[in-house]
Design a protein around this motif. Sequence first.
Motif, mmCIF file in Angstrom:
data_model
loop_
_atom_site.group_PDB
_atom_site.id
_atom_site.type_symbol
_atom_site.label_atom_id
_atom_site.label_comp_id
_atom_site.label_asym_id
_atom_site.label_seq_id
_atom_site.Cartn_x
_atom_site.Cartn_y
_atom_site.Cartn_z
ATOM 1 N N SER A 1 0.829 -1.202 0.000
ATOM 2 C CA SER A 1 0.000 0.000 0.000
ATOM 3 C C SER A 1 0.869 1.260 0.000
ATOM 4 O O SER A 1 0.506 2.266 -0.586
ATOM 5 N N TRP A 2 2.044 1.170 0.605
ATOM 6 C CA TRP A 2 2.970 2.296 0.522
ATOM 7 C C TRP A 2 3.373 2.522 -0.934
ATOM 8 O O TRP A 2 3.363 3.636 -1.428
ATOM 9 N N GLY A 3 3.695 1.412 -1.601
ATOM 10 C CA GLY A 3 4.117 1.492 -2.999
ATOM 11 C C GLY A 3 3.037 2.121 -3.871
ATOM 12 O O GLY A 3 3.316 2.923 -4.749
ATOM 13 N N ARG A 4 1.793 1.766 -3.585
ATOM 14 C CA ARG A 4 0.689 2.303 -4.379
ATOM 15 C C ARG A 4 0.542 3.805 -4.178
ATOM 16 O O ARG A 4 0.213 4.538 -5.092
ATOM 17 N N GLU A 5 0.795 4.255 -2.950
ATOM 18 C CA GLU A 5 0.651 5.685 -2.689
ATOM 19 C C GLU A 5 1.800 6.492 -3.273
ATOM 20 O O GLU A 5 1.655 7.657 -3.593
ATOM 21 N N HIS A 6 2.973 5.861 -3.331
ATOM 22 C CA HIS A 6 4.156 6.634 -3.705
ATOM 23 C C HIS A 6 4.679 6.372 -5.111
ATOM 24 O O HIS A 6 5.595 7.023 -5.554
ATOM 25 N N GLN A 7 4.110 5.370 -5.796
ATOM 26 C CA GLN A 7 4.562 5.135 -7.152
ATOM 27 C C GLN A 7 3.351 5.197 -8.059
ATOM 28 O O GLN A 7 2.280 4.742 -7.696
ATOM 29 N N GLY A 8 3.532 5.760 -9.220
ATOM 30 C CA GLY A 8 2.415 5.903 -10.133
ATOM 31 C C GLY A 8 1.957 4.567 -10.676
ATOM 32 O O GLY A 8 2.658 3.569 -10.573
ATOM 33 N N LEU B 1 4.542 -6.251 -6.664
ATOM 34 C CA LEU B 1 3.229 -6.671 -6.199
ATOM 35 C C LEU B 1 2.343 -5.444 -6.137
ATOM 36 O O LEU B 1 2.698 -4.442 -5.532
ATOM 37 N N LEU B 2 1.182 -5.520 -6.798
ATOM 38 C CA LEU B 2 0.321 -4.340 -6.883
ATOM 39 C C LEU B 2 -0.826 -4.385 -5.894
ATOM 40 O O LEU B 2 -1.258 -3.367 -5.373
#
Length: 360
Positions: free
Chosen positions: A144-151, A185-186
């Motif tokens: 979820s961090w990745g989703r917030e910080h990467q397009g 992982l998305l």
Amino acid sequence: MQIKTILNRVQKFKSFVYGTVELVEGTSVPTLEVELQPRLNSRPICSGCGHKRSGYDRSPERLFEFIPMWGHKVFFRYAPRRVDCPGCGVRVERMPWVSGKHRLTEAYVWFLSGWAKRLSWKEVAEAFRTTWDHVFCSVERAVSWGREHQGLTGIEAIGIDEIQWQRGHRYLTLVYQIDSNCKRLLWIGKKRKVKTLLGFFCWFGQQRTKELRYICSDMWKPYLKVIKKKAGQAIHILDRFHIMTHLSKAIDEVRAQETQELKEKGYEPILTKSRWLLLKRPENLTDNQETRLSELLQYNLRSIRSYLLKEEFQLFWQYVSPHWAGKFLDKWCTKTMRSKIEPMKKVAKMLRRHRPLLLN
Ligand SMILES: [Zn+2]
């Protein structure tokens, strides 16, 4: 040198200091507890609005798990202050080592999720003597961090996979980005139903879904249904690993059945220990195993015939031209259907049904 010195090198806080470090007695895994204290005269920060506020009281001590070291579990021990905030009311303070109400520190979350990229979640849990749930939770937070910080732009290929929870028939659905320049992982969803995967597409959005060009998945029916409905334009690929798993399972079933029958007829149980021989790829067998396999092959048993069918199927992956691959597939299916081995026939039927997807 003191442990505090190392901790200050690894993770130093502006408004908190490390206190005593204690070895905890009587735990199954050796455990260190590190005390944390607010720096003198520092004011707590409200977790609601992020402003410095005056203190209200202190809640009881809590433990926060940190990265283990030298075979010891490491915990921070801290009694959070509560603030009296004009905007948010009485709130617990913000602590820089942890987010929300979690018990795992951020550092530990990143540590576990980092290892979870290289090992299976179960292996990570075992290696660091933690639970599967903690690993799962860490991965989920990293995702979820990745989703917030990467397009999420430019995603052209995704892979859909399912994993089983440690115990019982509970599943998770995982969706990966598998573009050549970016693999990550998305999304994670509970269960593996139609609704689960619909949840992914709903989150992913119509526009981005339209831009997908490749989708890779198992033959699991709910997945196929949703993919067809939501992303019909993308090329759907059934992957090799999953198909070979189906074949292995079929062989297992045949072997178990046959062992039972042989036992009933009073034959020696030649198949009971042969499970791994039949499932392994020939090049991975040891010499001893190879000898046993060749002995086994002298019997014209259904298990053996299934094994040979599976080996033959491996050729399928070497075809480059869809035309010849299709021919091969049809021949293999016909042969398997004539074998009278039910579990194998089931796989053949399934492969036939999904012929166009396979040829992708
Ligand atoms: Zn506030």
